[in-house]
Write a protein that holds these residues in place. Structure first.
Motif, PDB file in Angstrom:
ATOM      1  N   ILE A  15     -14.670   2.725   8.567  1.00 42.07           N
ATOM      2  CA  ILE A  15     -15.859   1.895   8.401  1.00 42.07           C
ATOM      3  C   ILE A  15     -16.976   2.337   9.335  1.00 42.07           C
ATOM      4  O   ILE A  15     -18.102   2.562   8.918  1.00 42.07           O
ATOM      5  N   ASP A  16     -16.659   2.475  10.625  1.00 43.51           N
ATOM      6  CA  ASP A  16     -17.708   2.862  11.568  1.00 43.51           C
ATOM      7  C   ASP A  16     -17.545   4.289  12.099  1.00 43.51           C
ATOM      8  O   ASP A  16     -18.240   4.694  13.023  1.00 43.51           O
ATOM      9  N   GLN A  17     -16.596   5.037  11.507  1.00 38.32           N
ATOM     10  CA  GLN A  17     -16.395   6.455  11.831  1.00 38.32           C
ATOM     11  C   GLN A  17     -16.055   6.679  13.305  1.00 38.32           C
ATOM     12  O   GLN A  17     -16.536   7.625  13.923  1.00 38.32           O
TER      13      GLN A  17
ATOM     14  N   ASN B 238      -0.729   3.782   2.769  1.00 36.67           N
ATOM     15  CA  ASN B 238      -1.864   2.927   2.404  1.00 36.67           C
ATOM     16  C   ASN B 238      -1.460   1.467   2.313  1.00 36.67           C
ATOM     17  O   ASN B 238      -0.452   1.125   1.699  1.00 36.67           O
ATOM     18  N   GLY B 239      -2.257   0.620   2.952  1.00 36.24           N
ATOM     19  CA  GLY B 239      -2.038  -0.813   2.910  1.00 36.24           C
ATOM     20  C   GLY B 239      -1.178  -1.357   4.026  1.00 36.24           C
ATOM     21  O   GLY B 239      -1.150  -2.566   4.241  1.00 36.24           O
ATOM     22  N   GLU B 240      -0.489  -0.505   4.771  1.00 42.35           N
ATOM     23  CA  GLU B 240       0.358  -0.989   5.863  1.00 42.35           C
ATOM     24  C   GLU B 240      -0.508  -1.432   7.036  1.00 42.35           C
ATOM     25  O   GLU B 240      -1.513  -0.804   7.352  1.00 42.35           O
ATOM     26  N   PRO B 241      -0.111  -2.521   7.696  1.00 40.84           N
ATOM     27  CA  PRO B 241      -0.882  -3.005   8.843  1.00 40.84           C
ATOM     28  C   PRO B 241      -0.546  -2.234  10.116  1.00 40.84           C
ATOM     29  O   PRO B 241       0.577  -1.766  10.298  1.00 40.84           O
TER      30      PRO B 241
ATOM     31  N   GLU C 111      -6.133  -6.044  17.543  1.00 40.28           N
ATOM     32  CA  GLU C 111      -6.835  -6.289  16.292  1.00 40.28           C
ATOM     33  C   GLU C 111      -6.017  -5.681  15.167  1.00 40.28           C
ATOM     34  O   GLU C 111      -5.331  -4.678  15.353  1.00 40.28           O
ATOM     35  N   LEU C 112      -6.113  -6.293  13.982  1.00 44.71           N
ATOM     36  CA  LEU C 112      -5.343  -5.823  12.841  1.00 44.71           C
ATOM     37  C   LEU C 112      -6.178  -4.864  11.995  1.00 44.71           C
ATOM     38  O   LEU C 112      -7.323  -5.154  11.638  1.00 44.71           O
TER      39      LEU C 112
ATOM     40  N   ILE D 297      -8.874   0.688   8.121  1.00 51.26           N
ATOM     41  CA  ILE D 297      -9.998  -0.248   8.029  1.00 51.26           C
ATOM     42  C   ILE D 297      -9.633  -1.491   8.825  1.00 51.26           C
ATOM     43  O   ILE D 297      -8.470  -1.875   8.886  1.00 51.26           O
ATOM     44  N   PRO D 298     -10.611  -2.130   9.453  1.00 51.10           N
ATOM     45  CA  PRO D 298     -10.315  -3.355  10.190  1.00 51.10           C
ATOM     46  C   PRO D 298     -10.194  -4.534   9.231  1.00 51.10           C
ATOM     47  O   PRO D 298     -10.848  -4.572   8.184  1.00 51.10           O
ATOM     48  N   LEU D 299      -9.356  -5.503   9.586  1.00 49.45           N
ATOM     49  CA  LEU D 299      -9.267  -6.725   8.795  1.00 49.45           C
ATOM     50  C   LEU D 299     -10.572  -7.499   8.906  1.00 49.45           C
ATOM     51  O   LEU D 299     -11.078  -8.034   7.931  1.00 49.45           O
TER      52      LEU D 299
END
Length: 105
Positions: free
Chosen positions: A12-14, A28-31, A37-38, A58-60
């Motif tokens: 998201i913010d590189q 993909n999709g694993e936390p 932070e998640l 990606i951040p939650l």
């Protein structure tokens, strides 16, 4: 079992995030919990990975949504993570309204 060191990269913010030691490479999709932070694994085609140990996440919680360059990509990655959520109670899998527990698998 040997630990694998991965280098998360916030798509998201590189930005680079701190390295983590894991038992296996997350998909993909694993936390992933990083600095309390998640984040969710979301390999992104826009990233040229320097090594196999770099993982796009990606951040939650997105603190400034206006900085998300492509909100559709973010929502797509989040939907992959959402599919891994299971709601459970004493009888097994259940609906959101009548569950005791939420588990991300």
């Amino acid at each position: 079992m040997n630990k694998i060191v991965i280098k998360p990269f916030n798509v998201i913010d590189q930005t680079d995030l701190p390295e983590l030691s894991v038992d296996q490479i997350p998909v993909n999709g694993e936390p992933l919990e990083i600095k309390e932070e998640l984040y969710y694994v979301c390999e992104d085609d826009r990233i040229q990975l320097a090594a196999n140990s770099v993982i796009g996440v990606i951040p939650l919680v997105v603190r400034d949504p206006s900085k998300v360059s492509n909100i559709h990509d973010y929502i797509h990655c989040l939907s992959i993570a959402h599919r891994k959520v299971q709601f459970k109670n004493k009888k097994g899998t259940c609906d959101f309204d009548n569950c005791d527990e939420m588990k991300i698998t």
